[in-house]
Design a protein around this motif. Structure first.
Motif, PDB file in Angstrom:
ATOM      1  N   PHE A  83      35.291 -12.669  -0.683  1.00 30.49           N
ATOM      2  CA  PHE A  83      35.513 -12.606  -1.981  1.00 30.49           C
ATOM      3  C   PHE A  83      36.165 -10.964  -2.223  1.00 30.49           C
ATOM      4  O   PHE A  83      36.001 -10.217  -1.460  1.00 30.49           O
ATOM      5  CB  PHE A  83      34.290 -12.545  -2.659  1.00 30.49           C
ATOM      6  N   PHE A  84      37.202 -11.103  -3.020  1.00 30.25           N
ATOM      7  CA  PHE A  84      37.829  -9.793  -3.472  1.00 30.25           C
ATOM      8  C   PHE A  84      38.595  -9.813  -4.567  1.00 30.25           C
ATOM      9  O   PHE A  84      38.436 -10.766  -5.551  1.00 30.25           O
ATOM     10  CB  PHE A  84      39.276  -9.710  -2.134  1.00 30.25           C
ATOM     11  N   THR A  90      38.722  -0.037  -3.616  1.00 30.30           N
ATOM     12  CA  THR A  90      37.673   0.303  -2.856  1.00 30.30           C
ATOM     13  C   THR A  90      37.438  -0.339  -1.552  1.00 30.30           C
ATOM     14  O   THR A  90      38.646   0.075  -0.480  1.00 30.30           O
ATOM     15  CB  THR A  90      36.381   0.571  -3.495  1.00 30.30           C
ATOM     16  N   ILE A  91      36.737  -1.414  -1.257  1.00 29.55           N
ATOM     17  CA  ILE A  91      36.616  -2.061  -0.059  1.00 29.55           C
ATOM     18  C   ILE A  91      37.831  -3.190   0.118  1.00 29.55           C
ATOM     19  O   ILE A  91      37.962  -3.672   1.266  1.00 29.55           O
ATOM     20  CB  ILE A  91      35.289  -2.698   0.046  1.00 29.55           C
ATOM     21  N   CYS A  92      38.337  -3.605  -0.976  1.00 36.98           N
ATOM     22  CA  CYS A  92      39.142  -4.910  -0.677  1.00 36.98           C
ATOM     23  C   CYS A  92      40.381  -4.566   0.201  1.00 36.98           C
ATOM     24  O   CYS A  92      40.713  -5.531   1.013  1.00 36.98           O
ATOM     25  CB  CYS A  92      39.736  -5.425  -2.013  1.00 36.98           C
ATOM     26  N   PRO A  93      40.941  -3.419  -0.013  1.00 36.64           N
ATOM     27  CA  PRO A  93      42.121  -3.199   1.275  1.00 36.64           C
ATOM     28  C   PRO A  93      41.686  -3.175   2.726  1.00 36.64           C
ATOM     29  O   PRO A  93      42.210  -3.773   3.752  1.00 36.64           O
ATOM     30  CB  PRO A  93      42.670  -2.009   0.723  1.00 36.64           C
ATOM     31  N   MET A 172      37.238  -1.706 -12.427  1.00 33.87           N
ATOM     32  CA  MET A 172      37.594  -3.027 -13.355  1.00 33.87           C
ATOM     33  C   MET A 172      36.216  -3.651 -13.614  1.00 33.87           C
ATOM     34  O   MET A 172      36.242  -4.842 -14.073  1.00 33.87           O
ATOM     35  CB  MET A 172      38.611  -3.677 -12.299  1.00 33.87           C
ATOM     36  N   GLY A 173      35.089  -3.005 -13.648  1.00 34.22           N
ATOM     37  CA  GLY A 173      33.752  -3.762 -13.905  1.00 34.22           C
ATOM     38  C   GLY A 173      33.365  -4.523 -12.802  1.00 34.22           C
ATOM     39  O   GLY A 173      32.230  -5.324 -13.487  1.00 34.22           O
ATOM     40  N   LEU A 174      33.764  -4.617 -11.779  1.00 33.89           N
ATOM     41  CA  LEU A 174      33.216  -5.573 -10.870  1.00 33.89           C
ATOM     42  C   LEU A 174      32.998  -5.099  -9.436  1.00 33.89           C
ATOM     43  O   LEU A 174      33.492  -3.929  -9.199  1.00 33.89           O
ATOM     44  CB  LEU A 174      34.460  -6.378 -10.423  1.00 33.89           C
ATOM     45  N   ASP A 175      31.746  -5.444  -8.957  1.00 37.05           N
ATOM     46  CA  ASP A 175      31.116  -4.912  -7.801  1.00 37.05           C
ATOM     47  C   ASP A 175      30.717  -6.227  -6.999  1.00 37.05           C
ATOM     48  O   ASP A 175      30.505  -7.263  -7.464  1.00 37.05           O
ATOM     49  CB  ASP A 175      30.020  -4.238  -8.269  1.00 37.05           C
ATOM     50  N   HIS A 176      31.187  -6.086  -5.817  1.00 30.82           N
ATOM     51  CA  HIS A 176      30.564  -6.994  -4.897  1.00 30.82           C
ATOM     52  C   HIS A 176      30.579  -6.584  -3.406  1.00 30.82           C
ATOM     53  O   HIS A 176      30.957  -5.611  -2.852  1.00 30.82           O
ATOM     54  CB  HIS A 176      31.937  -8.036  -4.628  1.00 30.82           C
ATOM     55  N   ASN A 194      29.769  -7.556   8.089  1.00 37.97           N
ATOM     56  CA  ASN A 194      30.357  -6.408   7.434  1.00 37.97           C
ATOM     57  C   ASN A 194      31.903  -6.425   7.580  1.00 37.97           C
ATOM     58  O   ASN A 194      32.170  -6.016   8.525  1.00 37.97           O
ATOM     59  CB  ASN A 194      29.603  -4.958   7.392  1.00 37.97           C
ATOM     60  N   GLY A 195      32.468  -6.863   6.813  1.00 39.31           N
ATOM     61  CA  GLY A 195      33.995  -6.794   6.846  1.00 39.31           C
ATOM     62  C   GLY A 195      34.602  -5.530   6.790  1.00 39.31           C
ATOM     63  O   GLY A 195      36.002  -5.567   6.941  1.00 39.31           O
ATOM     64  N   THR A 196      33.750  -4.689   6.379  1.00 41.96           N
ATOM     65  CA  THR A 196      34.347  -3.319   6.224  1.00 41.96           C
ATOM     66  C   THR A 196      34.152  -2.327   7.685  1.00 41.96           C
ATOM     67  O   THR A 196      34.812  -1.166   7.927  1.00 41.96           O
ATOM     68  CB  THR A 196      33.928  -2.245   5.284  1.00 41.96           C
ATOM     69  N   ASP A 197      33.513  -3.088   8.698  1.00 37.00           N
ATOM     70  CA  ASP A 197      33.269  -2.539   9.920  1.00 37.00           C
ATOM     71  C   ASP A 197      34.093  -3.244  11.025  1.00 37.00           C
ATOM     72  O   ASP A 197      33.694  -4.423  11.342  1.00 37.00           O
ATOM     73  CB  ASP A 197      31.799  -2.712  10.122  1.00 37.00           C
TER      74      ASP A 197
END
Length: 220
Positions: A83-84, A90-93, A172-176, A194-197
């Motif tokens: 989800f993005f 922040t984490i999406c890129p 943007m008022g969204l957190d995930h 964890n998709g950021t690791d």
């Protein structure tokens, strides 16, 4: 709406924490160093006195090519979910680059598909998703970027163990959460990370390979 989402956030967090202790605990004990099949991590329900694993429920979204995407799109496939939103700073890129690694690893394996849901359908139009996919240089036949009804996207996030929250303090008022999820042919969850690791994603890629080998073994 925000209050309801916060309640859903807490409920999802508690369930995911239980899964981490039980499902993943068992996985690391018996699966990491062996060729044992991946455990099924999906939620369980009781039917006629028997515990059964829940499947991902039916859904209907639209991808970057304006094509209707539903469970039938993934018939006979395994797929990876995240989800993005395109304006996420922040984490999406980071998630996109890790998903791209998975895409490239399995680019020529038609048994594996990818599915990315925008959590900002108001701003992420089909055209914007198409532009986003083009910038990544990926094929729409392999990696579907989908939009649709906001409530439906938020709801199915729970089924994929992802937490999506409206938060006025977030960009943007969204957190995930940045969780990547592996779904098998029967629409059961078999692994997540964890998709950021990058190291977690390395392990996740091996899980995908293991699941595919499991299917190969059934044909022998």
């Amino acid at each position: 709406m925000v209050i309801n989402l916060k309640v859903r956030y807490l409920a999802s967090f508690n369930y995911i924490r239980l899964i981490l202790f039980l499902g993943l605990g068992a996985y690391f004990l018996i699966g990491c160093q062996t060729k044992e099949p991946l455990p099924i991590l999906s939620k369980q329900t009781q039917i006629d006195g028997q515990l059964r694993y829940e499947s991902i429920p039916a859904f209907h979204f639209v991808d970057q090519d304006s094509q209707q995407i539903n469970l039938g799109t993934f018939e006979g496939k395994v797929y990876v979910v995240d989800f993005f939103f395109t304006s996420c700073p922040t984490i999406c890129p980071v998630l996109a680059q890790q998903m791209l690694r998975i895409y490239q690893h399995f680019e020529h394996d038609d048994r594996v598909l990818l599915l990315s849901h925008t959590i900002d359908p108001k701003r992420d139009s089909v055209e914007k998703l198409a532009h986003y996919a083009k910038n990544l240089g990926v094929s729409s036949n392999k990696w579907h970027f989908v939009t649709g009804d906001k409530e439906a996207i938020f709801d199915i996030g729970d089924d994929y163990f992802n937490i999506i929250l409206e938060n006025e303090d977030a960009p943007m008022g969204l957190d995930h959460s940045g969780r990547l999820v592996l779904v098998d042919r029967d629409k059961h969850i078999r692994s997540f990370c964890n998709g950021t690791d990058p190291k977690e994603v390395d392990r996740f890629i091996k899980d995908i390979e293991l699941l595919l080998k499991t299917y190969e073994a059934t044909l022998d």
